[in-house]
Design a protein around this motif. Sequence first.
Motif, short mmCIF file in Angstrom:
data_model
loop_
_atom_site.label_atom_id
_atom_site.label_comp_id
_atom_site.label_asym_id
_atom_site.label_seq_id
_atom_site.Cartn_x
_atom_site.Cartn_y
_atom_site.Cartn_z
N UNK A 299 0.84 -1.20 0.00
CA UNK A 299 0.00 0.00 0.00
C UNK A 299 0.87 1.25 0.00
N UNK A 300 1.93 1.20 0.84
CA UNK A 300 2.84 2.35 0.89
C UNK A 300 3.50 2.58 -0.45
N UNK A 301 3.98 1.48 -1.06
CA UNK A 301 4.62 1.57 -2.38
C UNK A 301 3.70 2.21 -3.40
N UNK A 302 2.41 1.83 -3.31
CA UNK A 302 1.50 2.33 -4.34
C UNK A 302 1.34 3.83 -4.26
N UNK A 303 1.49 4.38 -3.05
CA UNK A 303 1.40 5.84 -2.94
C UNK A 303 2.53 6.49 -3.73
N UNK A 304 3.76 5.96 -3.55
CA UNK A 304 4.87 6.49 -4.33
C UNK A 304 4.62 6.34 -5.82
N UNK A 305 4.16 5.11 -6.17
CA UNK A 305 3.92 4.82 -7.57
C UNK A 305 2.92 5.79 -8.18
N UNK A 306 1.89 6.13 -7.38
CA UNK A 306 0.87 7.02 -7.89
C UNK A 306 1.49 8.35 -8.34
N UNK A 307 2.30 8.93 -7.45
CA UNK A 307 2.91 10.21 -7.81
C UNK A 307 3.85 10.06 -9.00
N UNK A 308 4.57 8.90 -9.03
CA UNK A 308 5.45 8.64 -10.16
C UNK A 308 4.67 8.56 -11.46
N UNK A 309 3.54 7.82 -11.44
CA UNK A 309 2.73 7.67 -12.65
C UNK A 309 2.17 9.00 -13.10
N UNK A 310 1.68 9.81 -12.15
CA UNK A 310 1.12 11.11 -12.53
C UNK A 310 2.19 11.97 -13.19
N UNK A 311 3.39 11.97 -12.59
CA UNK A 311 4.47 12.77 -13.16
C UNK A 311 4.81 12.29 -14.56
N UNK A 312 4.90 10.95 -14.72
CA UNK A 312 5.24 10.39 -16.03
C UNK A 312 4.17 10.74 -17.05
N UNK A 313 2.90 10.66 -16.63
CA UNK A 313 1.80 10.97 -17.56
C UNK A 313 1.88 12.42 -18.01
N UNK A 314 2.02 13.34 -17.04
CA UNK A 314 2.10 14.75 -17.40
C UNK A 314 3.29 15.04 -18.30
N UNK B 271 4.71 12.95 -20.35
CA UNK B 271 4.44 12.42 -21.68
C UNK B 271 3.51 13.34 -22.46
N UNK B 272 2.51 13.90 -21.80
CA UNK B 272 1.60 14.82 -22.49
C UNK B 272 2.39 15.99 -23.04
N UNK B 273 3.30 16.54 -22.19
CA UNK B 273 4.09 17.67 -22.66
C UNK B 273 5.02 17.26 -23.80
N UNK B 274 5.58 16.05 -23.66
CA UNK B 274 6.48 15.55 -24.71
C UNK B 274 5.73 15.41 -26.03
N UNK B 275 4.50 14.89 -25.95
CA UNK B 275 3.69 14.72 -27.16
C UNK B 275 3.43 16.07 -27.82
N UNK B 276 3.17 17.10 -27.00
CA UNK B 276 2.92 18.44 -27.56
C UNK B 276 4.16 18.95 -28.28
N UNK B 277 5.33 18.75 -27.64
CA UNK B 277 6.58 19.21 -28.26
C UNK B 277 6.81 18.47 -29.57
#
Lengths: 108, 200
Positions: free
Chosen positions: B161-176, B178-184
């Motif tokens: 459960x603790x790991x998933x909290x870290x993962x969540x923030x990691x995934x959000x950062x990666x998603x954002x 990627x969105x910016x990368x796609x725009x570029x």
Amino acid sequence: MDIQLKRGLLDVCVLAAIKNEDSYGYKIIKDMKPYIELSESTLYTILKRLEAANMLTVRTAEHGGRLRKYYRITNKGLKRIEDFQREWSEILSIYKFVTKEDNRHDEA
Amino acid sequence: MTKLKFLFSLRDQLSGLPEEELEERISFYSEMIEDRMEDGLSEEEAVAEIGSVEEVASQIISDIPLSKIALEKIQPKRQLKMWEILLLALGAPVWLPLLISAVAVIFSVYVVLWSVIISLWAVFGSVIACAFAGIVSGIGFMIGANGLTGAAMVAAGIVCAGLSIFLFYGCMAATNGTIRLAKILMLGIKKCFIRKVDTQ
């Protein structure tokens, strides 16, 4: 601010800037400056979008030896402003309620 | 920078755009500069307030959909002669597959980027599932008198459960990211179309 929210807000702002009288590009930016910053490119996109939605009309007139584009609001544009005012007076009363609730807890 | 230099530079950067769009935007910016000068600013100040040529050009390019830019690029600028049409038709087995593969490559780059994101979220999902499963079955074990095993499983579940909290923030950062990368990427692709016209 959320991008989608900002876009919708800027549209209405521009409409409000031309509500009472015809206006032109730079004047719209100036009028909005005390409230919100607007860049040329953003304004261009907004004006194009509003024109496509029939919320304003464009005409070209001579001014000081050159041509200038003037923008005039349409009935549809006026209605958009009314809708906006209605939506936001609801949001405003909710906001008052939410902040009032906080105040009471502070006093206690 | 003077107004003329600014507009000339801007027009140069956007030379691959459809004529109509280009002219309209150039006259819009011209009008803006003139209005600011009328308001009292000097020519230099007025141009400076608009922004740099690069910024403005990029904003305009990202505004226009890729389809319009691509269409403009492939429109023949003049009447094609008979032999040119013939050559184009005969050469189709060569350039058509190339065109299709180019589009496919761009498409696959996007797919790859987004599959990475999807797999990251899948990992996040499975870690949460493990957390849940660990805790629930652990409790079950504890109730069934397998106390130590049960406790260990609950502990593992909590770690997940603790790991998933870290993962969540990691995934959000990666998603954002990627969105910016796609725009570029999209901006870069559009600029490629516009650039090529210059070299012809």
